[in-house]
Write a protein that holds these residues in place. Structure first.
Motif, PDB file in Angstrom:
ATOM      1  N   PHE A 508       0.968  -0.883   0.072  1.00 10.99           N
ATOM      2  CA  PHE A 508       0.047   0.073   0.025  1.00 10.99           C
ATOM      3  C   PHE A 508       0.779   0.835  -0.043  1.00 10.99           C
ATOM      4  CE2 PHE A 508      -1.852   3.120   2.309  1.00 10.99           C
ATOM      5  CZ  PHE A 508      -2.926   3.617   1.877  1.00 10.99           C
ATOM      6  N   SER A 511       1.981   2.183  -3.534  1.00 12.68           N
ATOM      7  CA  SER A 511       0.920   2.139  -4.742  1.00 12.68           C
ATOM      8  C   SER A 511       0.850   3.594  -4.314  1.00 12.68           C
ATOM      9  CB  SER A 511      -0.326   1.504  -3.925  1.00 12.68           C
ATOM     10  OG  SER A 511      -1.253   2.222  -4.466  1.00 12.68           O
ATOM     11  N   ALA A 512       0.217   3.663  -2.416  1.00 11.79           N
ATOM     12  CA  ALA A 512      -0.311   5.374  -2.232  1.00 11.79           C
ATOM     13  C   ALA A 512       1.226   6.058  -2.720  1.00 11.79           C
ATOM     14  CB  ALA A 512      -0.172   5.558  -0.705  1.00 11.79           C
ATOM     15  N   ARG A 514       2.861   6.354  -5.506  1.00 16.58           N
ATOM     16  CA  ARG A 514       3.066   6.772  -6.375  1.00 16.58           C
ATOM     17  C   ARG A 514       1.928   7.724  -6.895  1.00 16.58           C
ATOM     18  NH1 ARG A 514       3.505   6.009 -12.257  1.00 16.58           N
ATOM     19  NH2 ARG A 514       1.758   5.221 -12.999  1.00 16.58           N
ATOM     20  N   THR A 515       0.747   7.383  -6.251  1.00 19.88           N
ATOM     21  CA  THR A 515      -0.626   8.509  -6.050  1.00 19.88           C
ATOM     22  C   THR A 515      -0.441   9.498  -5.707  1.00 19.88           C
ATOM     23  OG1 THR A 515      -1.717   6.399  -5.704  1.00 19.88           O
ATOM     24  CG2 THR A 515      -3.109   8.772  -5.602  1.00 19.88           C
ATOM     25  N   ALA A 522      -3.502  18.730  -1.499  1.00 20.93           N
ATOM     26  CA  ALA A 522      -3.780  18.791  -0.139  1.00 20.93           C
ATOM     27  C   ALA A 522      -3.847  17.539   0.131  1.00 20.93           C
ATOM     28  CB  ALA A 522      -5.035  19.428   0.244  1.00 20.93           C
ATOM     29  N   TRP A 523      -4.287  16.800  -0.976  1.00 17.76           N
ATOM     30  CA  TRP A 523      -4.668  15.440  -0.781  1.00 17.76           C
ATOM     31  C   TRP A 523      -3.784  14.007  -1.360  1.00 17.76           C
ATOM     32  CZ3 TRP A 523      -8.763  12.490   0.930  1.00 17.76           C
ATOM     33  CH2 TRP A 523      -9.823  13.239   1.342  1.00 17.76           C
ATOM     34  N   ALA A 525      -0.576  15.227  -0.023  1.00 12.05           N
ATOM     35  CA  ALA A 525      -0.004  15.560   1.668  1.00 12.05           C
ATOM     36  C   ALA A 525      -0.338  14.365   2.782  1.00 12.05           C
ATOM     37  CB  ALA A 525      -0.437  16.943   2.495  1.00 12.05           C
ATOM     38  N   VAL A 526      -2.156  14.141   2.191  1.00  6.76           N
ATOM     39  CA  VAL A 526      -2.657  13.380   2.932  1.00  6.76           C
ATOM     40  C   VAL A 526      -2.779  11.846   3.000  1.00  6.76           C
ATOM     41  CG1 VAL A 526      -5.102  11.718   3.284  1.00  6.76           C
ATOM     42  CG2 VAL A 526      -4.977  14.803   3.849  1.00  6.76           C
ATOM     43  N   LEU A 527      -1.717  11.526   1.870  1.00  5.17           N
ATOM     44  CA  LEU A 527      -1.665  10.197   1.025  1.00  5.17           C
ATOM     45  C   LEU A 527       0.095   9.804   1.972  1.00  5.17           C
ATOM     46  CD1 LEU A 527      -2.396   9.445  -1.833  1.00  5.17           C
ATOM     47  CD2 LEU A 527      -3.041   8.464  -0.302  1.00  5.17           C
ATOM     48  N   ARG A 529       1.239  11.455   4.451  1.00  2.00           N
ATOM     49  CA  ARG A 529       1.252  11.282   6.046  1.00  2.00           C
ATOM     50  C   ARG A 529       0.571   9.392   6.134  1.00  2.00           C
ATOM     51  NH1 ARG A 529       1.529  14.942  10.066  1.00  2.00           N
ATOM     52  NH2 ARG A 529       1.011  17.422   9.062  1.00  2.00           N
ATOM     53  N   LEU A 530      -0.566   9.362   6.057  1.00  2.00           N
ATOM     54  CA  LEU A 530      -0.541   7.464   5.965  1.00  2.00           C
ATOM     55  C   LEU A 530       0.547   7.240   5.377  1.00  2.00           C
ATOM     56  CD1 LEU A 530      -3.898   7.328   3.872  1.00  2.00           C
ATOM     57  CD2 LEU A 530      -2.775   8.126   6.022  1.00  2.00           C
ATOM     58  N   ARG A 533       3.384   7.229   8.124  1.00  2.17           N
ATOM     59  CA  ARG A 533       2.611   6.156   9.847  1.00  2.17           C
ATOM     60  C   ARG A 533       2.985   4.473   9.698  1.00  2.17           C
ATOM     61  NH1 ARG A 533      -0.853   3.030  10.123  1.00  2.17           N
ATOM     62  NH2 ARG A 533      -1.306   2.633  12.354  1.00  2.17           N
ATOM     63  N   ASP A 535       4.494   1.256  12.448  1.00  6.74           N
ATOM     64  CA  ASP A 535       5.571   0.475  12.348  1.00  6.74           C
ATOM     65  C   ASP A 535       6.508   0.479  11.337  1.00  6.74           C
ATOM     66  OD1 ASP A 535       7.428  -1.170  12.948  1.00  6.74           O
ATOM     67  OD2 ASP A 535       6.076  -2.637  13.745  1.00  6.74           O
TER      68      ASP A 535
END
Lengths: 615, 361
Positions: A508, A511-512, A514-515, A522-523, A525-527, A529-530, A533, A535
């Motif tokens: 994930f 993939s994230a 790359r997206t 803004a989105w 930046a959200v990705l 952060r995901l 995060r 471990d």
């Protein structure tokens, strides 16, 4: 306070009910047959020996106008008082007092005759009750009606005995529904199972409608004969060559009928199309309610004696009785499948090949069924397609990858390592295998992932590890920006230089990332952060180098040639990503380009001795 | 082994809504990118968005939406503004399960959606609706109430996509706000079968279980649990399994609870968000504390990423309780810090009190 009564526009109500309540104008035949059969049933309640018959006559009008259809029954007939009460009051039914669904009457809402206004501007009913004069009722679509008492001489031609005759004249646009062939077809469709003889006469030709009983009411000399007749009936009714036919009976709902196993695979979400009769009258050709949702692999024909219809009479009323029927029929289907194992393995194989999905779902709920049929389920594995039974016979521990992606990552290595791994990425497969030890305790199962497989691969010896230490240090440094770590093991086939493994989180993350590169803002930046995060080690992928690969051996020996190693490791890394269908981030693409150019440069700079890595 | 995007998409279409279907669609999306099949990529991402929303796989909802936003810039024929506004509102509601996303960022994205709605003259009713449940998930009851009132203030211009699901969500809102009578009154049409869909009334059962137990209505709660338990055994579908595990602990339904934990723990451990693990680990903690209280032992297999012990080794109940306690608190701390309250930690600390109800049962 004054009480007022609603004002009802009778013509409008008739139009509303007749044009909008019923799904199709064809149902006028059903409603006429239903009234006729109910009238005969009522008469038989008084005169048990009365046989009863229904006759439909279609002819051209004497005045050259549209065709006329007359239906005649020798049932109980109506008195003048009945006529006012029943025919002229919407919602009043002669059967209302016996509304219990277990009664023998088919109709109950008192609105059936209205459907005739869909096809005719006028309805003429001539009826005679025992010991009474005949009564003629003429109702029009505008809501008006006239009642005439006929003398015996006036009624001599039309209604000399007890019974009822309804006459309709095709209105504009409905002429096709009065075509003799169409009338015969509709009468067969709706009334083919009715218990009293029905006949259609058109142009002096008489056609019996229900002279042959349905096969589920016949008796047979043996099972083979029964199956043959059932399948022929299925072919004639639905036009399919079914795989098998299952007799269905249930005390709940008074059900009798046949379930046919479809000869093609259907989607679980596809609409059912069962043919359902209520008290022998066709209720629907596309019923969905009688069988459980998992039974989408059968198509049925049923008659129900004691279920409640809805007002439009095209479905059953959803109540506790219907739920009970559904459970009972579900049990019959389960019993059939359980019984098939051992009795007719060929048919079971065929059913599983076509409808494995439904059966797997069923097995997850039903332990006894699981025990009986699960061994026949085919699975994709590194040994090719094998059944669960074959797997159980050959392996004490069945290893499976729970996703298609996971299987794809490890299949070739597992196969070369002699490990049997099952692809359980298809619907229900993982759940079926997970349940296995609970049913057959002697068989163990193990979930295997690329990560787990790489842990199972043979470790290198300490000497080998030492010889590769410099190489691994460089590899770790080269792979760090890609959130990937390096290790080295022995595995087959030697032609595979590296094995890329990643946890779902790492997949994930990739993939994230790359997206995020594509999206930005803004989105993006959200990705970001995901993916940053959680471990961190969990989100790391692993590149396992194959110590037995010639190319890796050469790289290990040339660990001091940093440039060569850097480009070669990056090239192997990006190649492994592409082989595993992993998305390439911008930096992966850059790494691929740089490594190619770097390798070309190295090769062309050392013209006499190019670094051959593929020998 | 090398199916095309079209083949994988078609395969996914035949599957029921579970994580297997989602994983197949994710593969299809990757294949579409590799094949440069942009239109197939759009269809696949939209399906991923829908399926992941239903399954609570928030990270995939966010990623799919972010991807579609970009695609909408060039393919408004496939992704018209009204569709993007609708799914955008839902996408923002998928941010709260991630402790790493601060409140300010969530607020900013809601503000952005507000502006987009204004630009297109669209009703903000759905946006207000999503906000209720974002605030609720973050246990911010006052902002949730404000969002609820704001939602009610905007008249509905069309029926909800699913009336049963809307009812179920309102029940959840009332339960969380402590308006129990309103919750039961709202739930009534779903409980007596007048209102149902694929998920309802099962989701309502989960919401009401603990409340019923607290009211002493064990039989009613048990009936709801029994009607749902077989569905919850699908390891690819999370649903409200945590609420049922807590009920199983309180009711002494240890065999079912053990199986549910064993079945779902692997997928919970591979979750990207923080909300799913905190809910699951807290319920499992409750279950094992109840086992300890009853001096019972169970046999269940832990995945290798939990407990980190070789197979065949037994753990004491104390060790298992400690593991789940640590795991639950790790996520609870992170979420509470982001949410600026102590809801999840209080929930963990409140387990001993909760178990007193079980003893009385």
């Amino acid at each position: 306070m004054d009480a007022f009564k609603f004002q009802v526009n009778l013509g409008g109500i008739i139009e509303l009910l007749s044009d909008h309540l019923y799904g199709s104008p064809e149902v006028y035949i059903r409603e006429l047959l239903q009234n006729a059969v109910d009238a005969i049933t009522a008469r038989r309640a008084i005169e048990a020996k009365h046989e009863g018959r229904v006759h439909i006559d279609v002819r051209n009008s004497a005045d050259g106008g549209p065709r006329v259809l007359a239906i005649h029954d020798d049932g109980v007939g109506l008195t003048e008082e009945d006529v006012h009460k029943v025919l002229a009051m919407i919602g009043a039914s002669s059967k209302r007092v016996v509304r219990d669904s277990a009664s023998d009457f088919i109709g109950q809402f008192g609105i059936g005759l209205l459907s005739c206004f869909v096809v005719s501007e006028e309805i003429v009913v001539v009826t005679r009750a025992t010991g009474m004069l005949a009564v003629e009722w003429r109702g029009r679509v505008d809501g008006t009606y006239h009642v005439t008492i006929l003398s015996d001489s006036e009624a001599a031609d039309v209604m000399p005995h007890v019974g009822t005759r309804v006459v309709l004249r095709a209105k504009k646009g409905a002429e096709g529904l009065f075509d003799p062939d169409r009338v015969v077809e509709l009468a067969r469709r709706f009334g083919g199972l009715l218990p009293y003889p029905i006949e259609v006469t058109a142009d002096d030709e008489r056609t019996p409608i229900n002279d042959v009983p349905p096969p589920f009411r016949m008796t047979f000399a043996n099972e083979v004969e029964r199956r043959r007749v059932f399948l022929a009936y299925g072919r004639a009714t639905f036009g399919d060559e079914f795989v098998d036919a299952i007799p269905m009976r249930s005390k709940a709902g008074g059900i009798e009928g046949i379930a046919y196993v479809l000869p093609y695979t259907t989607n679980a979400a596809a609409k059912r199309a069962d043919r359902v009769y209520l008290k022998n009258m066709l209720l629907s050709s596309s019923a969905e309610q009688l069988l459980p949702s998992w039974s989408f692999f059968v198509r049925c024909i049923f008659n129900a004696r004691s279920l409640r219809p809805n007002a439009a009479r095209d479905a059953f009323y959803e109540d506790a009785a219907l739920a009970k029927v559904r459970d009972a029929l579900g049990t019959t289907l389960r019993d059939y499948l359980r019984d098939l194992s051992g009795r007719d393995d060929d048919t079971l194989h065929r059913i599983i090949a076509l409808h494995g999905l439904a059966l797997k779902e069923l097995c997850l709920e039903d332990e006894a069924l699981y025990r009986a049929v699960a061994d026949f389920f085919p699975f994709e594995s590194t040994r090719g397609t094998v059944t669960l039974g074959e797997l159980r016979a050959a392996e004490k521990t069945i290893r499976y990858a729970p996703s298609i992606d996971g299987y794809r990552q490890i299949a070739h290595v597992a196969s070369a390592e002699g490990l049997t791994v099952v692809n359980a990425g298809y619907v229900h497969d993982a759940a079926i295998l997970a349940r296995l030890p609970g049913i057959f305790p002697e068989t163990r199962v193990e979930v295997i992932s690329a990560g787990a497989l790489s842990r199972q691969l043979a470790d290198v010896t300490l000497d080998e590890l030492e010889s590769a230490a410099s190489f691994l240090r460089v590899a770790d440094a080269v792979l760090l920006p890609f959130r990937c770590t390096a290790e080295i093991k022995h595995f087959a086939p030697a032609s595979i230089a590296v094995l890329y493994t990643a946890s779902p989180l790492a997949v994930f993350r990739k993939s994230a990332k790359r997206t995020s590169e594509i999206t930005g803002g803004a989105w993006g930046a959200v990705l970001d952060r995901l993916v940053e995060r959680g471990d961190v080690t969990e989100a790391y992928a692993k590149l396992t180098f194959n110590f037995d690969s010639a190319i890796v051996q050469r790289l290990v020996r040339r660990a001091n040639e940093r440039d060569l190693l850097k480009h070669a490791i990056r090239a192997l890394y990006t190649q492994s990503l592409m082989l595993g269908y992993h998305p390439l981030e911008a930096r992966d693409m850059a790494a691929m380009n740089e490594s190619l150019i770097g390798l070309v440069e190295l090769a062309t700079a050392t013209s006499r001795k190019p670094p051959r890595l593929d020998s | 082994m090398s199916a095309t995007a079209d083949e994988l998409y078609a395969l996914a279409e035949t599957m029921p809504v579970n994580t297997t279907r989602l994983e197949t669609l994710l593969l299809a999306a990757r294949a579409a990118d590799t094949e440069n099949a942009h239109e197939r990529g759009i269809h696949t991402r939209y399906q991923i968005y829908r399926i992941a929303s239903g399954l609570g796989r928030y990270e995939h909802v966010i990623e799919a939406y972010a991807w579609l936003r970009k695609a909408a810039e060039t393919r408004s024929d496939l992704l018209p503004p009204e569709l993007m506004l609708s799914i955008g509102a839902q996408a923002v509601d998928n941010l709260d399960p991630f402790a790493s996303i601060p409140l300010t960022q969530i607020d900013a994205l809601y503000d952005e959606q507000e502006k987009l709605h204004e630009q297109h003259g669209a009703s903000k009713r759905q946006l207000r609706w999503e906000r209720i449940f974002t605030e609720l998930a973050m246990n911010r009851l006052v902002p949730a109430r404000e969002a609820y009132e704001a939602w009610r203030a905007i008249p509905a211009t069309k029926p909800p996509r699913c009336a049963a699901c809307e009812t179920s969500s309102i029940v959840r809102y009332f339960i969380k706000q402590g308006q129990i009578d309103e919750a039961f009154a709202t739930a009534e049409p779903a409980l007596d079968g007048r209102l149902k869909c694929d998920a309802t009334p099962r989701n309502i059962y989960g919401n009401l279980l603990l409340t019923l137990v607290q009211r002493g209505e064990w039989d009613r709660a048990r009936a709801m649990h029994t009607r749902t338990r077989s569905v919850l055994m699908d390891p690819t579908w999370y649903g409200s399994v945590d609420e049922h595990i807590v009920f199983a602990a309180l009711d002494g339904s240890f065999t079912w609870g053990r199986r549910a934990i064993e079945m779902h723990l692997p997928s919970v451990l591979s979750c990207c968000d923080d909300l799913t693990p905190v809910r699951f680990h807290t319920s499992a903690l409750c279950f094992f504390m109840r086992l300890r209280q009853k001096r019972r032992t169970v046999t269940l297999r832990f995945p290798e990423t939990a407990m980190r012990a070789p197979s065949g080794v037994s753990h004491s109940i104390d060790a298992v309780v400690e593991w789940f306690d640590d795991a639950a608190r790790k996520y609870a701390r992170a979420l509470d810090a982001r949410n600026e309250n102590d809801y999840f930690m209080r929930k963990i600390d409140g387990i001993p009190d909760l178990l007193k109800i079980a003893r009385e049962a």
